[in-house]
Structures are given as structure tokens and as C-alpha cells.
Write an enzyme that holds these catalytic residues in place. Structure first.
Site, PDB file in Angstrom:
ATOM      1  N   HIS A 176       0.807  -1.226   0.000  1.00 28.11           N
ATOM      2  CA  HIS A 176       0.000   0.000   0.000  1.00 28.11           C
ATOM      3  C   HIS A 176       0.833   1.265   0.000  1.00 28.11           C
ATOM      4  O   HIS A 176       0.316   2.356  -0.067  1.00 28.11           O
ATOM      5  CB  HIS A 176      -0.925   0.029   1.223  1.00 28.11           C
ATOM      6  CG  HIS A 176      -0.200   0.337   2.496  1.00 28.11           C
ATOM      7  ND1 HIS A 176       0.547  -0.595   3.164  1.00 28.11           N
ATOM      8  CD2 HIS A 176      -0.079   1.488   3.196  1.00 28.11           C
ATOM      9  CE1 HIS A 176       1.080  -0.032   4.241  1.00 28.11           C
ATOM     10  NE2 HIS A 176       0.721   1.226   4.289  1.00 28.11           N
TER      11      HIS A 176
HETATM   12  C1  UD1 Z   1      -2.007   5.487   6.091  1.00 33.83           C
HETATM   13  C2  UD1 Z   1      -0.671   5.950   6.676  1.00 33.83           C
HETATM   14  C3  UD1 Z   1       0.373   4.865   6.473  1.00 33.83           C
HETATM   15  C4  UD1 Z   1      -0.095   3.542   7.028  1.00 33.83           C
HETATM   16  C5  UD1 Z   1      -1.428   3.191   6.364  1.00 33.83           C
HETATM   17  C6  UD1 Z   1      -1.989   1.890   6.844  1.00 33.83           C
HETATM   18  C7  UD1 Z   1      -0.231   8.366   6.562  1.00 33.83           C
HETATM   19  C8  UD1 Z   1       0.584   9.395   5.903  1.00 33.83           C
HETATM   20  N1  UD1 Z   1      -0.176   7.138   6.002  1.00 33.83           N
HETATM   21  O1  UD1 Z   1      -1.838   5.328   4.685  1.00 33.83           O
HETATM   22  O2  UD1 Z   1       1.562   5.244   7.156  1.00 33.83           O
HETATM   23  O3  UD1 Z   1       0.855   2.551   6.751  1.00 33.83           O
HETATM   24  O4  UD1 Z   1      -2.355   4.254   6.687  1.00 33.83           O
HETATM   25  O5  UD1 Z   1      -3.190   1.643   6.197  1.00 33.83           O
HETATM   26  O6  UD1 Z   1      -0.889   8.652   7.539  1.00 33.83           O
HETATM   27  N2  UD1 Z   1      -9.441   4.652   2.479  1.00 33.83           N
HETATM   28  C9  UD1 Z   1     -10.594   3.932   2.575  1.00 33.83           C
HETATM   29  N3  UD1 Z   1     -11.060   3.630   3.820  1.00 33.83           N
HETATM   30  C10 UD1 Z   1     -10.421   4.011   4.941  1.00 33.83           C
HETATM   31  C11 UD1 Z   1      -9.236   4.755   4.829  1.00 33.83           C
HETATM   32  C12 UD1 Z   1      -8.740   5.051   3.592  1.00 33.83           C
HETATM   33  O7  UD1 Z   1     -11.203   3.557   1.597  1.00 33.83           O
HETATM   34  O8  UD1 Z   1     -10.898   3.704   6.042  1.00 33.83           O
HETATM   35  C13 UD1 Z   1      -8.886   4.965   1.137  1.00 33.83           C
HETATM   36  C14 UD1 Z   1      -9.206   6.339   0.678  1.00 33.83           C
HETATM   37  O9  UD1 Z   1      -9.407   6.296  -0.702  1.00 33.83           O
HETATM   38  C15 UD1 Z   1      -7.939   7.109   0.968  1.00 33.83           C
HETATM   39  C16 UD1 Z   1      -6.867   6.040   0.758  1.00 33.83           C
HETATM   40  O10 UD1 Z   1      -7.483   4.841   1.190  1.00 33.83           O
HETATM   41  O11 UD1 Z   1      -7.790   8.216   0.164  1.00 33.83           O
HETATM   42  C17 UD1 Z   1      -5.612   6.270   1.526  1.00 33.83           C
HETATM   43  O12 UD1 Z   1      -5.883   6.478   2.922  1.00 33.83           O
HETATM   44  P1  UD1 Z   1      -4.930   7.411   3.811  1.00 33.83           P
HETATM   45  O13 UD1 Z   1      -5.379   7.420   5.227  1.00 33.83           O
HETATM   46  O14 UD1 Z   1      -4.770   8.740   3.151  1.00 33.83           O
HETATM   47  O15 UD1 Z   1      -3.525   6.729   3.685  1.00 33.83           O
HETATM   48  P2  UD1 Z   1      -3.087   5.204   3.722  1.00 33.83           P
HETATM   49  O16 UD1 Z   1      -2.557   4.862   2.389  1.00 33.83           O
HETATM   50  O17 UD1 Z   1      -4.125   4.312   4.303  1.00 33.83           O
END
Ligand code: UD1
Length: 368
Positions: free
Chosen positions: A207
Site C-alpha cells: 500500500h
Molecule cells: C495510512 C498511513 C500509512 C499507514 C497506512 C496503513 C499516513 C501518511 N499514512 O496510509 O503510514 O501505513 O495508513 O493503512 O498517515 N481509504 C478507505 N477507507 C479508509 C481509509 C482510507 O477507503 O478507512 C482509502 C481512501 O481512498 C484514501 C486512501 O485509502 O484516500 C488512503 O488512505 P490514507 O489514510 O490517506 O492513507 P493510507 O494509504 O491508508
């Protein structure tokens, strides 16, 4: 004294669970500590958040900021704007943050600017890679924290080299491993999906922004995974960030993509696997404790101890290297590794002990 314990994203939940538990058991022993749980809402999907609370027995959060997804600036700013009034309302003596996600730095900065003391759990990890958002979060959080709890002695060295005063730093061990040790026997009894046979499948997670947001890099990695799937089934719980990026990428039929898994089934899956291929941070540590070979598909790691003494090998994203190391494991060349000092299941108790022994000092709460 009053404490706000902050979690926001999936890897935070297993780190706060034992801290919450250790505080609760001290309260039963007549401590006057008052702990409120804050969920920023950075992760909000059922299988990225709720199932972890359920699996880990964490009570519902006292405060939910419900910030959701966004660009880094949007998400960080929204957390700060929502957390500031919560701090002003509850007037905590300490804000406790864990890990390196956007919620960590956002809440640390908000608290510090209000004059509230900040404790950072999992301080001092460094990848030295400023293209990683998490590295920026780590550096900023550590620079302003009043108490820094580390998982290993290399992290202590990093902090000392950055000029952080020794009295602020406490080497306590790893709260994520506290959780693993509490849950492993339950996890290991859960059935494996698709009638998989223990020791006869690999697990893949992917991811990290640098890997999945670049189509070229993702194609190279998946090319190597396709070749590995020729030899062994690969279970791939797909992170929400990765789902859309995989569209149009050819996957070997031996790769079984599944929804993101909750904590217990995933731990049970990893514990019984032949090897793990990942770009996660925490999984490098979990596999070291479980004695499962781990190939980390990143150019660097903020957790070098898992390579030095554990079962982790940094393989980068070169498909030849990934395949070479995976074949070597499948051919039986594995190393046992040892478990880092103080990853013994008692880190959270040490943290709570230090926190409860801090002097009372009224927060000065400056909001403008
Ligand atoms: C975040 C953390 C990363 C961690 C990861 C674990 C930061 C900078 N990054 O990255 O260090 O390893 O979490 O998962 O804080 N989304 C969903 N459902 C959710 C959450 C996210 O569908 O509950 C999707 C959304 O499209 C979102 C994307 O995932 O835009 C990324 O989520 P985000 O929290 O921005 O970063 P992660 O890649 O999950």
C-alpha cells in the site's frame, strides 16, 4: 491527571490497545488517571477501523473527529482543526500519540501549540527517506514531544544524535508486540481462508505510496509476485489505496486477492504462512516475533533491527531481487532470527508507569 490517547489509522489501533488496557488496570488499582480515547477518523471503513476495535477489545472512542480522507495537507489540517476544540474542552495534561501517520503529527502539533505535553509512542524510528510522508511525520512529532517512548536501542541512538535530551527518552519496548502476544493463541486457532494449508502459502501486502501510486513500480512488483505464484499460492488482502491501482494489472491465478482483513484473521494468516512479502512497517516487526521470513519491498526501512537480528530482508522493488530471495526461502534457506530486547508483552505497562510518575503541571492552553 487527564490523558487523551489518540488513534487514527489502522496501524495505530494495535499500538493503543495495550496502553488503554494498562491504564484501565491501574485505574482499578485506584489510580486517579483519567483517560479519554480519541479516534481522528483518518481510517473509517469498517474493515480498516471498526473490526480492529472489536478484535482488540478497545471500547468505543470517547471523541471521534470523523475527518476522513483527503490530501496530506487537507487531512492533517482537518485533524488539527477538529482536535483543537476537543483539547480546549477536555483540558488534558498529556496527549499520547502513537506511530507515524498523519493523525500522529497533527494531534502532536495541535497539543504542543496549546501548551499541552505530548508523549510519542514508537519514537525515534528513521528511514532517512524524506520522500516518505511517514518520515516527515516521525521527525516533526519527535522534535516537539516531551516524552519519547522507543521500541529499540537504535531508535534511542537516533534521538540522541538529533539532540533530544536523554531524560525525555524511555526505551520501553513495542506495544504492537504486546498486542500480538496477547492475541496470538486466539488468532492461530481461526480457520485459514480457502482451506489453505499452514506453511504452504505466502502473504502479500502492498500500500506504500511509492510502490502503488507509480504504475511502473507496481507492474514490476506484480511481475515478481506472478512468478512467485507459480510456486506457491499468494494471499493478497488489498488495501483501499491499492484497489484502483491494480485495475489493468495482470494477476496470476495463484494470487488470491481478498478484502482488507481484520486483526485476528490476518495475524493468524501471517503466523502460519511460509513467507510474507510486504511494504508495511509493522509487519516487519510482527514477522520477526513470529519467526516468519519477511521480504520488505522498499529501498530502506525505519526498522533496521528486524533485518539485523530478525527475519526481515530488504529486497527493494527490483523484480529479480524479489524473486531471487523468495525462491531462496522456498528452497528452504531461512534464518531463525532473534527477538529484540523488551518485545516481551509489557511495553504498555512501562509506558503507563512513566506517565503516571510525571509531575503535575497545568497546561497553559494558548489557542490564539
Ligand atoms: C495510512 C498511513 C500509512 C499507514 C497506512 C496503513 C499516513 C501518511 N499514512 O496510509 O503510514 O501505513 O495508513 O493503512 O498517515 N481509504 C478507505 N477507507 C479508509 C481509509 C482510507 O477507503 O478507512 C482509502 C481512501 O481512498 C484514501 C486512501 O485509502 O484516500 C488512503 O488512505 P490514507 O489514510 O490517506 O492513507 P493510507 O494509504 O491508508
Amino acid at each position: 491527571m487527564k490523558y487523551l490517547l489518540v488513534a487514527g489509522a489502522r496501524p495505530n489501533f494495535m499500538k493503543i490497545a495495550p496502553i488503554h488496557k494498562a491504564f484501565s488496570s491501574r485505574r482499578n488499582g485506584h489510580s486517579t488517571a483519567d483517560l479519554l480515547l480519541v479516534h481522528t477518523g483518518q481510517h473509517y471503513s469498517r474493515n480498516m477501523s471498526d473490526t480492529f476495535f472489536r478484535d482488540l477489545g478497545i471500547p468505543e472512542s470517547d471523541i471521534n473527529l470523523e475527518v476522513g480522507s483527503g490530501s496530506h495537507a487537507e487531512q492533517t489540517a482537518r485533524i488539527m482543526m477538529a482536535f483543537e476544540p476537543a483539547c480546549l474542552e477536555h483540558r488534558p495534561d498529556w496527549v499520547i500519540v502513537v506511530g507515524d501517520v498523519n493523525s500522529t503529527v497533527a494531534c502532536a502539533l495541535t497539543a504542543k501549540k496549546l501548551g499541552i505535553r505530548v508523549a510519542h509512542v514508537e519514537a525515534g524510528l528513521r528511514s532517512r527517506d524524506m520522500s516518505m510522508p511517514e518520515e516527515i511525520n516521525r521527525l516533526c512529532t519527535d522534535a516537539i514531544s516531551d516524552l519519547l517512548f522507543t521500541t529499540d536501542t537504535l531508535a534511542v541512538e537516533n534521538l540522541r544524535n538529533e539532540g533530544i535530551a536523554g531524560e525525555k527518552i524511555h526505551f520501553v519496548g513495542n506495544t504492537m508486540i504486546d498486542t500480538l502476544r496477547q492475541q496470538i493463541s486466539r488468532a492461530g486457532q481461526l480457520p485459514l481462508p480457502d482451506a489453505l494449508v499452514p506453511g504452504q502459502y505466502a502473504v502479500l501486502t502492498l500500500h506504500r505510496l511509492a510502490n502503488v501510486d507509480s504504475p511502473e513500480c507496481l507492474a514490476l512488483i506484480m511481475g515478481a509476485i506472478n512468478a512467485i505464484a507459480d510456486r506457491i499460492p499468494v494471499v493478497f488482502p488489498v488495501h483501499p489505496r491499492t484497489v484502483s491501482r491494480l485495475e489493468g494489472v495482470e494477476l496470476h491465478p495463484g494470487i488470491r486477492t481478498v478484502e482488507p482483513m481484520s486483526y485476528l484473521p490476518f495475524l493468524g494468516l501471517v503466523a502460519r504462512s511460509r513467507m510474507v512479502l510486504t511494504d508495511s512497517g509493522g509487519i516487519q516487526e510482527e514477522t520477526t516475533v513470529l519467526g516468519v521470513p519477511c521480504l520488505t519491498m522498499r529501498p530502506n526501512t525505519e526498522r533496521p533491527i528486524t533485518c539485523e537480528i530478525g527475519t526481515n530482508v530488504l529486497v527493494g522493488t527490483d523484480p529479480h531481487r524479489i524473486l531471487h530471495e523468495a525462491n531462496s526461502i522456498l528452497d528452504g534457506n531461512t534464518r531463525a532470527g532473534t527477538i529484540p530486547d523488551k518485545w516481551d508483552g509489557h511495553a504498555a505497562e512501562r509506558i503507563v508507569e512513566v506517565l503516571l510518575n510525571q509531575p503535575v503541571q497545568a497546561p497553559f492552553l494558548v489557542s490564539r
